[in-house]
Each structure stands twice: as structure tokens, then as C-alpha cells.
Design a protein around this motif. Structure first.
Motif, mmCIF file in Angstrom:
data_model
loop_
_atom_site.group_PDB
_atom_site.id
_atom_site.type_symbol
_atom_site.label_atom_id
_atom_site.label_comp_id
_atom_site.label_asym_id
_atom_site.label_seq_id
_atom_site.Cartn_x
_atom_site.Cartn_y
_atom_site.Cartn_z
ATOM 1 N N LEU A 83 3.723 -10.545 -0.412
ATOM 2 C CA LEU A 83 3.528 -9.268 -1.081
ATOM 3 C C LEU A 83 2.810 -9.453 -2.416
ATOM 4 O O LEU A 83 1.870 -8.717 -2.732
ATOM 5 N N LEU A 84 3.226 -10.457 -3.191
ATOM 6 C CA LEU A 84 2.573 -10.719 -4.475
ATOM 7 C C LEU A 84 1.124 -11.151 -4.284
ATOM 8 O O LEU A 84 0.240 -10.748 -5.048
ATOM 9 N N ASN A 85 0.867 -11.963 -3.265
ATOM 10 C CA ASN A 85 -0.511 -12.362 -2.973
ATOM 11 C C ASN A 85 -1.358 -11.153 -2.596
ATOM 12 O O ASN A 85 -2.516 -11.037 -3.007
ATOM 13 N N LEU A 86 -0.791 -10.240 -1.818
ATOM 14 C CA LEU A 86 -1.498 -9.037 -1.415
ATOM 15 C C LEU A 86 -1.807 -8.160 -2.636
ATOM 16 O O LEU A 86 -2.915 -7.654 -2.773
ATOM 17 N N ILE A 87 -0.852 -8.020 -3.526
ATOM 18 C CA ILE A 87 -1.057 -7.219 -4.746
ATOM 19 C C ILE A 87 -2.109 -7.863 -5.618
ATOM 20 O O ILE A 87 -2.986 -7.186 -6.169
ATOM 21 N N CYS A 88 -2.057 -9.181 -5.763
ATOM 22 C CA CYS A 88 -3.038 -9.899 -6.603
ATOM 23 C C CYS A 88 -4.440 -9.787 -6.030
ATOM 24 O O CYS A 88 -5.418 -9.628 -6.775
ATOM 25 N N ILE A 89 -4.578 -9.855 -4.711
ATOM 26 C CA ILE A 89 -5.903 -9.756 -4.081
ATOM 27 C C ILE A 89 -6.473 -8.361 -4.270
ATOM 28 O O ILE A 89 -7.663 -8.192 -4.553
ATOM 29 N N ARG A 90 -5.645 -7.334 -4.167
ATOM 30 C CA ARG A 90 -6.124 -5.955 -4.341
ATOM 31 C C ARG A 90 -6.553 -5.686 -5.776
ATOM 32 O O ARG A 90 -7.416 -4.870 -6.036
ATOM 33 N N ASN A 91 -5.913 -6.334 -6.733
ATOM 34 C CA ASN A 91 -6.226 -6.126 -8.139
ATOM 35 C C ASN A 91 -7.482 -6.861 -8.582
ATOM 36 O O ASN A 91 -7.981 -6.625 -9.680
ATOM 37 N N LEU A 92 -7.971 -7.804 -7.780
ATOM 38 C CA LEU A 92 -9.176 -8.540 -8.149
ATOM 39 C C LEU A 92 -10.366 -7.774 -7.778
ATOM 40 O O LEU A 92 -11.142 -7.183 -7.804
#
Length: 162
Positions: free
Chosen positions: A153-162
Motif C-alpha cells: 500500500l505504501l509503495n502504491l501511494i509513493c508511486i502515485r505521488n511521483l
């Protein structure tokens, strides 16, 4: 300290680790005896808690070099593995349950250690083990699953924010 020393001492010869183990057992037993003897404490002025703690740490260090054949006692090995996994949950959950049992069942009565009380004590011990295992099964056994989901979930959030 045991962890640091264990990583520094890479390996011991079989005879050395056997001597190391028996020395640890001997020192630990000696320190337990010392901790109960006021006469020895007057002769040797070492804090008993320090003596027991140091000798136990030495014994733990010695045990890290021992190889215990798993194939000889597979049921004991499986039981030991389960107990080691459950130990933190048992540690965490048992004291509030003991206080609850003491306050509801025994209140402030003092008990004489007869057959009935010892049987009750053993029964409570089994109950605490079962409840500790249940706490482990409900929460701690799922740690890897939850960690993987949170990481994803954190990886998904970080990828969307980039």
C-alpha cells in the motif's frame, strides 16, 4: 552483549564449545546458589543480581554454539518452535489475565499449597498457555501478511505521488 560477542566469535571447536557449555551451566548454577547465600555474599562482595545476570548471559552465549539435532526429537523440536513463536504473546497477555483471575477468583485470600491449589495452579497455567497461543494466532502470526500488505500500500501511494 551476547549478540555482539556471538557475532565476534565465529566458531569454536567441538571440544571447546562443549567445555564452554558446561562452564556456563556450572557458573549459572553457582551464581544461583551464591544469590541465596548471605554468608558467601559477605565473603565475596558481588551483587547477586549481577552474578546471576552475567552467568546467564555467559550460558546464553555458550548455547548459541550448540547444535541440537532436530531429527532426533521432531515433536520436541516442533513444540519448541511453537513455544518460541508464542512466547511474546504469552508474555504480553498473561499478566492482565493473572490479575483478573486473582481479583475475581481468589480476591485477597492466602492459599495453602495443598493438592487442590496445586491442581488449580497447573490448570491456570494451561489456560494461560492456551490464551497466549490464541493471542499469537489472532495477531502475531499474521505479522508478515500485514507487513506485506502495508508495504504494498505504501509503495502504491509513493508511486502515485511521483
Amino acid at each position: 552483549m551476547v549478540y555482539l560477542l556471538q557475532s565476534k566469535i565465529k566458531s569454536l571447536r567441538p571440544i571447546t564449545d562443549c567445555i564452554f557449555l558446561y562452564s556456563g551451566i556450572f557458573l549459572f548454577g553457582l551464581s544461583l546458589g551464591y544469590s541465596k547465600s548471605t554468608a558467601l555474599m559477605q565473603i565475596i562482595p558481588i551483587e547477586p543480581d549481577f552474578a546471576v545476570g552475567f552467568s546467564f548471559a555467559f550460558l546464553c552465549l555458550a548455547l548459541t554454539y550448540q547444535t541440537f539435532p532436530k531429527a532426533c526429537w521432531p515433536r520436541l523440536a516442533n513444540f519448541s518452535l511453537h513455544i518460541s513463536e508464542v512466547s511474546y504473546s504469552l508474555y504480553l497477555a498473561h499478566f492482565p489475565i493473572v490479575i483478573l483471575i486473582a481479583s475475581i477468583v481468589y480476591q485477597s485470600r492466602k492459599l495453602v499449597p495443598d493438592g487442590l491449589v496445586i491442581t488449580q495452579y497447573i490448570g491456570w497455567g494451561f489456560l494461560l498457555m492456551a490464551l497466549g497461543s490464541m493471542v499469537w494466532w489472532l495477531f502475531e502470526s499474521r505479522t508478515v501478511f500485514v507487513r506485506n500488505k502495508v508495504t504494498a500500500l505504501l509503495n502504491l501511494i509513493c508511486i502515485r505521488n511521483l
